[in-house]
Design a protein around this motif. Structure first.
Motif, mmCIF file in Angstrom:
data_model
loop_
_atom_site.group_PDB
_atom_site.id
_atom_site.type_symbol
_atom_site.label_atom_id
_atom_site.label_comp_id
_atom_site.label_asym_id
_atom_site.label_seq_id
_atom_site.Cartn_x
_atom_site.Cartn_y
_atom_site.Cartn_z
ATOM 1 N N UNK A 29 77.067 33.437 -84.471
ATOM 2 C CA UNK A 29 76.110 32.453 -84.986
ATOM 3 C C UNK A 29 74.758 32.721 -84.347
ATOM 4 N N UNK A 30 73.693 32.289 -85.028
ATOM 5 C CA UNK A 30 72.362 32.434 -84.455
ATOM 6 C C UNK A 30 71.438 33.316 -85.270
ATOM 7 N N UNK A 31 71.966 33.939 -86.355
ATOM 8 C CA UNK A 31 71.116 34.804 -87.182
ATOM 9 C C UNK A 31 70.852 34.100 -88.514
ATOM 10 N N UNK A 32 69.601 33.781 -88.762
ATOM 11 C CA UNK A 32 69.243 33.117 -90.027
ATOM 12 C C UNK A 32 69.277 34.128 -91.178
ATOM 13 N N UNK A 33 69.668 33.667 -92.341
ATOM 14 C CA UNK A 33 69.654 34.486 -93.574
ATOM 15 C C UNK A 33 70.430 35.795 -93.421
ATOM 16 N N UNK A 34 71.493 35.756 -92.635
ATOM 17 C CA UNK A 34 72.351 36.946 -92.497
ATOM 18 C C UNK A 34 73.058 37.221 -93.822
ATOM 19 N N UNK A 35 73.159 38.484 -94.209
ATOM 20 C CA UNK A 35 73.841 38.847 -95.451
ATOM 21 C C UNK A 35 74.979 39.814 -95.187
ATOM 22 N N UNK A 36 75.912 39.835 -96.123
ATOM 23 C CA UNK A 36 77.046 40.737 -96.015
ATOM 24 C C UNK A 36 76.572 42.186 -96.135
ATOM 25 N N UNK A 37 77.176 43.076 -95.329
ATOM 26 C CA UNK A 37 76.836 44.498 -95.391
ATOM 27 C C UNK A 37 75.744 44.897 -94.424
ATOM 28 N N UNK A 38 75.127 43.911 -93.740
ATOM 29 C CA UNK A 38 74.073 44.234 -92.778
ATOM 30 C C UNK A 38 74.696 44.622 -91.435
ATOM 31 N N UNK A 39 73.965 45.451 -90.673
ATOM 32 C CA UNK A 39 74.490 45.998 -89.413
ATOM 33 C C UNK A 39 73.674 45.482 -88.229
ATOM 34 N N UNK A 40 74.381 45.095 -87.168
ATOM 35 C CA UNK A 40 73.760 44.650 -85.923
ATOM 36 C C UNK A 40 73.828 45.808 -84.925
ATOM 37 N N UNK A 41 72.704 46.198 -84.381
ATOM 38 C CA UNK A 41 72.662 47.356 -83.463
ATOM 39 C C UNK A 41 71.950 46.973 -82.169
ATOM 40 N N UNK A 42 72.210 47.739 -81.110
ATOM 41 C CA UNK A 42 71.441 47.557 -79.876
ATOM 42 C C UNK A 42 70.049 48.156 -80.089
ATOM 43 N N UNK A 43 69.066 47.662 -79.349
ATOM 44 C CA UNK A 43 67.671 48.059 -79.582
ATOM 45 C C UNK A 43 67.418 49.535 -79.287
ATOM 46 N N UNK A 44 68.210 50.120 -78.351
ATOM 47 C CA UNK A 44 67.969 51.522 -77.991
ATOM 48 C C UNK A 44 68.554 52.520 -78.989
ATOM 49 N N UNK A 45 69.442 52.050 -79.887
ATOM 50 C CA UNK A 45 70.036 52.961 -80.876
ATOM 51 C C UNK A 45 70.209 52.220 -82.203
ATOM 52 N N UNK A 46 69.196 52.318 -83.064
ATOM 53 C CA UNK A 46 69.246 51.616 -84.365
ATOM 54 C C UNK A 46 69.894 52.546 -85.383
ATOM 55 N N UNK A 47 71.149 52.223 -85.719
ATOM 56 C CA UNK A 47 71.961 53.138 -86.543
ATOM 57 C C UNK A 47 72.729 52.320 -87.585
ATOM 58 N N UNK A 48 72.086 51.936 -88.730
ATOM 59 C CA UNK A 48 72.788 51.100 -89.718
ATOM 60 C C UNK A 48 73.925 51.846 -90.398
ATOM 61 N N UNK A 49 75.013 51.122 -90.680
ATOM 62 C CA UNK A 49 76.154 51.687 -91.411
ATOM 63 C C UNK A 49 75.879 51.569 -92.910
ATOM 64 N N UNK A 50 76.542 52.410 -93.740
ATOM 65 C CA UNK A 50 76.309 52.348 -95.198
ATOM 66 C C UNK A 50 76.574 50.943 -95.731
ATOM 67 N N UNK A 51 75.730 50.506 -96.667
ATOM 68 C CA UNK A 51 75.873 49.164 -97.236
ATOM 69 C C UNK A 51 77.132 49.082 -98.087
#
Length: 603
Positions: free
Chosen positions: A279-301
């Protein structure tokens, strides 16, 4: 590459009513989730009233059991193809699947739909043959059927070498040997731990979480459900959310929940392979990826299958509007529909030129009817139009959705079934005589051709037929299909239906209402055998005189009315009719209530 040997993630795949939720009940009971003196309802995973009433799983749900020091995350998937939007995403969270098959019925169509998705994602299946205590069980034949099905839908060699567990979820036992029925669910739990791969990846790598589902809580707002694909997730950790539109946004989590039994339990952190809620992320959508700031690496939607059917939701403007519902305005209906698409990702809502109308698209009639039924129970009152299939234009060619239709019918009904389906542009693929007085038929049919067919099917098979269908894909337009041939019996005036009026009207067709039911002008009160609509006066009263006639004053014998359910009403109505849904009633009506205006429009 590291492995977490103390964790397994599995999804349960089964056809409607094959015992999936009952099996989860037993696993929860026998793994000590409930106290010994705790009173537990049956089918505890069916969390809403509709699921309990219909015996189907509509929403995917998570639970977890502990066995021998290993945490097993279990995801209950919907068994119906209309809820396929739920299934595809859920499978990304797990490493293997339990394929639950009825020992009597064998492989059924909806099993095929979800299983095909799972195998294409490379998931390892464990086959559970359930209800081995059922009379007529044929467990060994069913195992052969499963093998044939896996070969047919393209399983690889590793997937074809599947372990088999025989079980009776209702009686609470399982066994790997059919001749030894066992005493508890331990053989199944041990098979899961032995055969389902444990999550593997970089435990110490940078954080990466893929969100596959959404939930909502009135206190903490939108909740994202997903799996930790890499590294460790902690409260307060600086993170980046990779949005669907390609933008990146800095976020911080306020809560992390893990699943323990049926509860969400707050946790400070989560590691590789854990299925979590945040909890804590506004307007979160399905298929979105959460990453650490030092390695931004989104997974395929995640690709979600497009809707195939749409209908108009509109403000109720009948003479009875506002009598039964609490939420009747366009604003409240609009807010409710847009709230639905926050969690129901396979559904679409579009605003139209009229402020009182909204176009809602879904994966099938059942998908939309569940929404209508849910809104009715939440005190909404509105009208809906007849469902329409969504056509596509590909390279200048008009395409329409096609369904695979599976029927099991008495041998004597085969001729009439084939004749009716032929006029609906169905194309036969397979026909097998079962040898028990029934025949299995398989067709490809346009989704348009299925609308309104279920009632005819039940009539033609005297209620003894079984019908299932699943979405196959889009094909070129098959041509015009004639809709319902019969007309409607339409009420002549507003009032209360009387026995005298109904007695006169029942000769004109089959009635949907009985005496004492309030009606209004333009309301559909029955079906006529002729193609034209007939206006009938069901509120007619007998004139009182002081004369009695021998025989004519005897009690009037009324034929019992046919009570139409919501799904039957949606299938029944024509393009010029609506279904009025209120908390207390489901009524059918003409779009234009006045008879004179209707006749002008038709001319």
């Amino acid at each position: 590459m590291q492995k977490r040997e103390n964790l397994r993630n599995i999804a349960i795949i089964a056809h409607v009513d094959h015992g999936k939720t009952t099996l989860v009940d037993q696993l929860l009971r026998q793994s000590g989730v409930f106290r010994s003196n705790e009173e537990v309802v049956e089918r505890v995973m069916d969390s809403n009233d509709l699921e309990k009433e219909r015996g189907i799983t509509i929403l995917s749900k998570n639970t977890a059991v502990m066995y021998d020091g290993v945490k097993i995350n279990i995801v209950d998937t919907p068994g119906h193809a209309d809820f396929g939007g739920e299934v595809e995403r859920i499978l990304l969270m797990v490493d293997g699947v339990l394929l639950l098959v009825d020992a009597f019925e064998g492989c059924m169509p909806q099993t095929r739909f979800v299983l095909k998705k799972a195998l294409s994602l490379g998931k390892k299946p464990v086959v559970v043959v359930n209800k081995i205590d059922r009379q007529g069980a044929r467990a060994e034949e069913v195992v052969d059927e499963v093998l044939d099905l896996l070969i047919e839908i393209g399983a690889d060699e590793d997937q074809l070498d599947f372990p088999i567990v025989y079980a009776s979820a209702r009686e609470g036992y399982s066994s790997v040997d059919l001749s030894n029925k066992g005493t508890d669910m331990k053989p199944l739990l041990e098979t899961i731990i032995k055969e389902i791969p444990s999550p593997s990846g970089e435990i110490d790598g940078p954080t990466q979480v893929l969100f596959s589902s959404l939930d909502y809580d009135n206190y903490v707002g939108r909740i994202g459900v997903g799996r930790v694909e890499r590294g460790t997730l902690k409260i307060g950790q600086p993170l980046v959310l990779c949005r669907e539109n390609g933008n990146n946004e800095n976020v911080k989590l306020t809560k992390i929940y893990q699943f323990e039994g049926l509860k969400r339990v707050e946790s400070d952190s989560a590691s590789l392979g854990d299925i979590i809620s945040v909890a804590g992320i506004e307007d979160l959508n399905i298929g979105e990826t959460l990453c650490s700031q030092e390695c931004i690496d989104p997974l395929p939607f995640i690709k979600i299958d497009e809707p195939t059917v749409s209908m108009m939701f509109m403000v109720n403007n009948s003479p009875f509007a506002g009598r039964e519902g609490k939420h009747v305005t366009s604003r409240s209906i609009r807010d409710r529909l847009f709230k639905e698409i926050e969690t129901n990702v396979a559904m679409r809502v579009e605003e139209t030129e009229s402020a009182d109308k909204f176009k809602v698209s879904g994966r099938g009639e059942l998908h939309l009817s569940i929404l209508i039924e849910t809104m009715r129970r939440q005190n909404f009152e509105f009208s809906v139009s007849r469902p329409q299939v969504i056509f596509k234009n590909v390279d200048g060619v008009k395409m329409e959705p096609i369904e695979l239709l599976f029927l099991e019918v008495p041998d004597v009904s085969v001729g009439s079934i084939m004749e009716k389906l032929g006029s609906r542009k169905a194309e036969m693929i397979n026909m097998v005589a079962n040898g028990m007085g029934t025949t299995a038929l398989e067709f490809k049919i346009p989704s348009r051709g299925l609308m309104g067919y279920r009632t005819e099917f039940l009539t033609d098979t005297n209620g003894n037929g079984i019908m299932n269908h699943m979405f196959e894909g889009y094909e070129p337009y098959k041509g015009e299909i004639k809709s319902r041939q019969q007309g409607s019996l339409v009420a002549h005036e507003t009032g209360e239906a009387t026995g005298y009026g109904l007695y006169a009207a029942q000769d004109r067709g089959r009635l949907f209402i009985g005496p004492g039911v309030p009606v209004y002008e333009g309301m559909v009160v029955g079906v006529s055998p002729k193609s034209d609509d007939i206006v009938v006066n069901v509120c007619k009263k007998k004139h009182i005189t002081n004369m009695r006639a021998s025989g004519s004053d005897d009690s009037l014998k009324l034929t019992p009315p046919t009570i139409m359910s919501l799904e039957q009403s949606l299938e029944f109505i024509k393009d010029d009719e609506l279904v009025e849904a209120t908390p207390d009633n489901v009524r059918m009506r003409k779009k234009i209530l006045d008879k004179n205006q209707r006749s002008k429009k038709s001319k």
